[in-house]
Design a protein around this motif. Sequence first.
Motif, PDB file in Angstrom:
ATOM      1  N   GLU A 187      45.507  45.986  42.926  1.00 49.51           N
ATOM      2  CA  GLU A 187      46.171  46.009  41.860  1.00 49.51           C
ATOM      3  C   GLU A 187      46.065  46.901  40.988  1.00 49.51           C
ATOM      4  OE1 GLU A 187      46.550  41.812  39.842  1.00 49.51           O
ATOM      5  OE2 GLU A 187      44.855  41.228  41.131  1.00 49.51           O
ATOM      6  N   GLU A 188      47.372  47.274  40.077  1.00 51.53           N
ATOM      7  CA  GLU A 188      47.273  48.653  39.163  1.00 51.53           C
ATOM      8  C   GLU A 188      46.133  48.622  38.530  1.00 51.53           C
ATOM      9  OE1 GLU A 188      49.067  51.845  37.708  1.00 51.53           O
ATOM     10  OE2 GLU A 188      49.957  50.759  39.377  1.00 51.53           O
ATOM     11  N   ASP A 189      45.532  47.525  37.671  1.00 48.02           N
ATOM     12  CA  ASP A 189      44.423  47.636  36.972  1.00 48.02           C
ATOM     13  C   ASP A 189      43.177  48.064  37.505  1.00 48.02           C
ATOM     14  OD1 ASP A 189      46.048  46.879  34.819  1.00 48.02           O
ATOM     15  OD2 ASP A 189      45.567  44.541  34.885  1.00 48.02           O
ATOM     16  N   ASP A 190      43.053  47.739  38.999  1.00 50.06           N
ATOM     17  CA  ASP A 190      41.872  48.226  39.602  1.00 50.06           C
ATOM     18  C   ASP A 190      41.841  49.553  40.106  1.00 50.06           C
ATOM     19  OD1 ASP A 190      40.845  45.819  39.047  1.00 50.06           O
ATOM     20  OD2 ASP A 190      41.542  44.860  41.038  1.00 50.06           O
ATOM     21  N   TYR A 191      42.993  50.330  39.976  1.00 53.32           N
ATOM     22  CA  TYR A 191      43.071  51.513  40.844  1.00 53.32           C
ATOM     23  C   TYR A 191      42.193  52.404  40.377  1.00 53.32           C
ATOM     24  CZ  TYR A 191      45.404  55.737  42.663  1.00 53.32           C
ATOM     25  OH  TYR A 191      45.785  57.034  43.173  1.00 53.32           O
ATOM     26  N   SER A 192      42.362  52.649  39.164  1.00 54.56           N
ATOM     27  CA  SER A 192      41.594  53.707  38.611  1.00 54.56           C
ATOM     28  C   SER A 192      39.868  53.683  38.417  1.00 54.56           C
ATOM     29  CB  SER A 192      41.707  53.723  37.071  1.00 54.56           C
ATOM     30  OG  SER A 192      41.330  52.579  36.246  1.00 54.56           O
ATOM     31  N   LEU A 193      39.617  52.194  39.026  1.00 53.77           N
ATOM     32  CA  LEU A 193      38.201  51.972  38.849  1.00 53.77           C
ATOM     33  C   LEU A 193      37.566  52.130  40.547  1.00 53.77           C
ATOM     34  CD1 LEU A 193      37.980  48.452  37.182  1.00 53.77           C
ATOM     35  CD2 LEU A 193      37.422  50.883  36.405  1.00 53.77           C
ATOM     36  N   TYR A 194      38.575  52.548  41.450  1.00 53.30           N
ATOM     37  CA  TYR A 194      38.206  52.615  42.846  1.00 53.30           C
ATOM     38  C   TYR A 194      37.874  53.943  43.009  1.00 53.30           C
ATOM     39  CZ  TYR A 194      38.256  52.642  47.902  1.00 53.30           C
ATOM     40  OH  TYR A 194      37.999  52.596  49.223  1.00 53.30           O
ATOM     41  N   VAL A 195      36.496  54.076  43.672  1.00 56.09           N
ATOM     42  CA  VAL A 195      36.145  55.546  43.976  1.00 56.09           C
ATOM     43  C   VAL A 195      36.259  55.664  45.536  1.00 56.09           C
ATOM     44  CG1 VAL A 195      34.357  57.101  44.027  1.00 56.09           C
ATOM     45  CG2 VAL A 195      34.625  55.649  42.172  1.00 56.09           C
ATOM     46  N   ASN A 196      37.117  56.516  45.968  1.00 56.44           N
ATOM     47  CA  ASN A 196      37.223  56.538  47.484  1.00 56.44           C
ATOM     48  C   ASN A 196      36.659  57.639  47.992  1.00 56.44           C
ATOM     49  OD1 ASN A 196      38.666  56.695  50.092  1.00 56.44           O
ATOM     50  ND2 ASN A 196      40.479  57.388  49.352  1.00 56.44           N
ATOM     51  N   LEU A 197      35.569  57.232  48.707  1.00 54.46           N
ATOM     52  CA  LEU A 197      34.507  57.995  49.405  1.00 54.46           C
ATOM     53  C   LEU A 197      35.172  58.552  50.507  1.00 54.46           C
ATOM     54  CD1 LEU A 197      30.994  55.752  48.932  1.00 54.46           C
ATOM     55  CD2 LEU A 197      32.220  57.720  47.260  1.00 54.46           C
TER      56      LEU A 197
END
Length: 268
Positions: free
Chosen positions: A60-70
């Motif tokens: 979801e858009e609100d979660d995008y910035s919280l995800y750290v793609n390792l």
Amino acid sequence: MKKITKDELLPLPKRSKQTNKYDYGNIVIFGGSIGFFGAPALSALAAYRTGSGLVSIALEEDDYSLYVNLNPEVMIKRFIDIEEVEKTLENKNAVLFGPGLEDNLMNERILKLLLRKNIPLVIDATGLTILKKVGLNKRLDHVILTPHMGEAKRLLDNHEPHKEIHTLTSLGATVVLKDAVTTVYAKQYEGQLDFGNPGMAKAGSGDVLAGIIVSLLGQNYTFLEAAKYGVYLHQIAGGIACERRGEHSLLASDIIDSISEALLRSGK
């Protein structure tokens, strides 16, 4: 109940030189929420290690910035409504729904959409909780369910899930019931795999298994073969990881790192 042996499993076919990434499965994973973004990341990398050509995580858009793609190989697809979810599903060969997911109204809507579509689908973790809320009154012919014992008890309202699994297989589902000895169920089929070890009893191990299974679905395995071979690869990789790390120190990421050798050992 029969024991599943290596001899009845289909290994991954040899790849042709005249292929590209789209020939090996375009996978999308719906998973992750605050505090639980590692779950879909483990699934995604496991899918890549099992051979998938493209793997995306839908957030979801609100979660995008919280995800750290390792893992830079994993793509992130953002959505704000069910219409954008529909677009995310275009040209996908298989879907994983559930790892680290939040139980909310949007995810209920997404699962209802996935159940209406005919894209091969693996439902794991929180996805199973949402499935129970959505209702077990729909055909599940295109679905693999991967509950551990506790999840199966809640899903079936029964303390002895083995006795009620037919409730799910009668709807067409293939079921991977995870335990010390894992059992694979389908209509008129039951088989057990016991190649695992106690070191695999760690957080994230189930997310790795779900990633392996959805990868095999995306590579055109049947539902039953994806379930059987997926569990086998997971357990063999877990054994290889245990040889290297020991039972106490084994991590889910160690299982992912061992998938390559498990594939080599399972070749025929």
